[in-house]
Design a protein around this motif. Sequence first.
Motif, PDB file in Angstrom:
ATOM      1  N   ARG A  21     148.362  53.319 -31.865  1.00  0.00           N
ATOM      2  CA  ARG A  21     148.913  52.159 -31.763  1.00  0.00           C
ATOM      3  C   ARG A  21     148.127  50.865 -31.251  1.00  0.00           C
ATOM      4  O   ARG A  21     148.628  50.007 -31.135  1.00  0.00           O
TER       5      ARG A  21
ATOM      6  N   CYS B  86     144.952  46.984 -34.615  1.00  0.00           N
ATOM      7  CA  CYS B  86     145.468  45.523 -34.783  1.00  0.00           C
ATOM      8  C   CYS B  86     145.211  45.160 -36.288  1.00  0.00           C
ATOM      9  O   CYS B  86     145.801  44.292 -36.712  1.00  0.00           O
TER      10      CYS B  86
ATOM     11  N   ARG C 180     155.635  54.164 -37.038  1.00  0.00           N
ATOM     12  CA  ARG C 180     155.899  52.850 -37.884  1.00  0.00           C
ATOM     13  C   ARG C 180     155.005  51.744 -37.236  1.00  0.00           C
ATOM     14  O   ARG C 180     155.600  50.676 -37.385  1.00  0.00           O
ATOM     15  N   HIS C 181     153.826  52.119 -36.954  1.00  0.00           N
ATOM     16  CA  HIS C 181     153.003  50.926 -36.349  1.00  0.00           C
ATOM     17  C   HIS C 181     152.260  50.591 -37.635  1.00  0.00           C
ATOM     18  O   HIS C 181     151.562  51.305 -38.482  1.00  0.00           O
ATOM     19  N   TYR C 182     152.385  49.057 -37.869  1.00  0.00           N
ATOM     20  CA  TYR C 182     151.663  48.701 -38.930  1.00  0.00           C
ATOM     21  C   TYR C 182     151.160  47.330 -38.568  1.00  0.00           C
ATOM     22  O   TYR C 182     151.551  46.250 -38.039  1.00  0.00           O
ATOM     23  N   PRO C 183     149.756  47.411 -38.611  1.00  0.00           N
ATOM     24  CA  PRO C 183     148.659  46.274 -38.171  1.00  0.00           C
ATOM     25  C   PRO C 183     148.748  45.295 -39.438  1.00  0.00           C
ATOM     26  O   PRO C 183     149.223  45.488 -40.444  1.00  0.00           O
TER      27      PRO C 183
END
Length: 133
Positions: A69, A72, A101-104
């Motif tokens: 998470r 970035c 579902r973390h999309y940098p």
Amino acid sequence: MRVLLPEGWAPPQGYANGIEVPAGRIVFIAGQVGWDAQQHFQSTEMAPQFAQALDNVLAVLAQAGGEPRHICRMTAYCCDKPAYLAARAELGAIWRQRMGRHYPAMSMIFVSDLLDHPGLVELEATAVLPAAS
């Protein structure tokens, strides 16, 4: 961390247009290819190399005390566009397994070759960890 989406823009799929992060510890992760810790490729296929490259990014990040998470920005370099496109569903599953579902903020750049043969994909990342207390 705040995802930046200008008013009126359609949400991107699988990445963020921009990320705002309060000051913290910045971790720069060099391009990681799909080889193991001993620098041996275990596969010449796109999905296993992508999985290993992402695992390598996350291992370097963990060494700094970071978690997925905290990433970035990520840039992906790929030298086989047809193989990438054919494997998109599998790559998405690999991503969600490791990153949720973390999309940098991301870029995908197709190149003619990578330094480390038979590498097909290389991932580099920037993460911002909370400031040390």
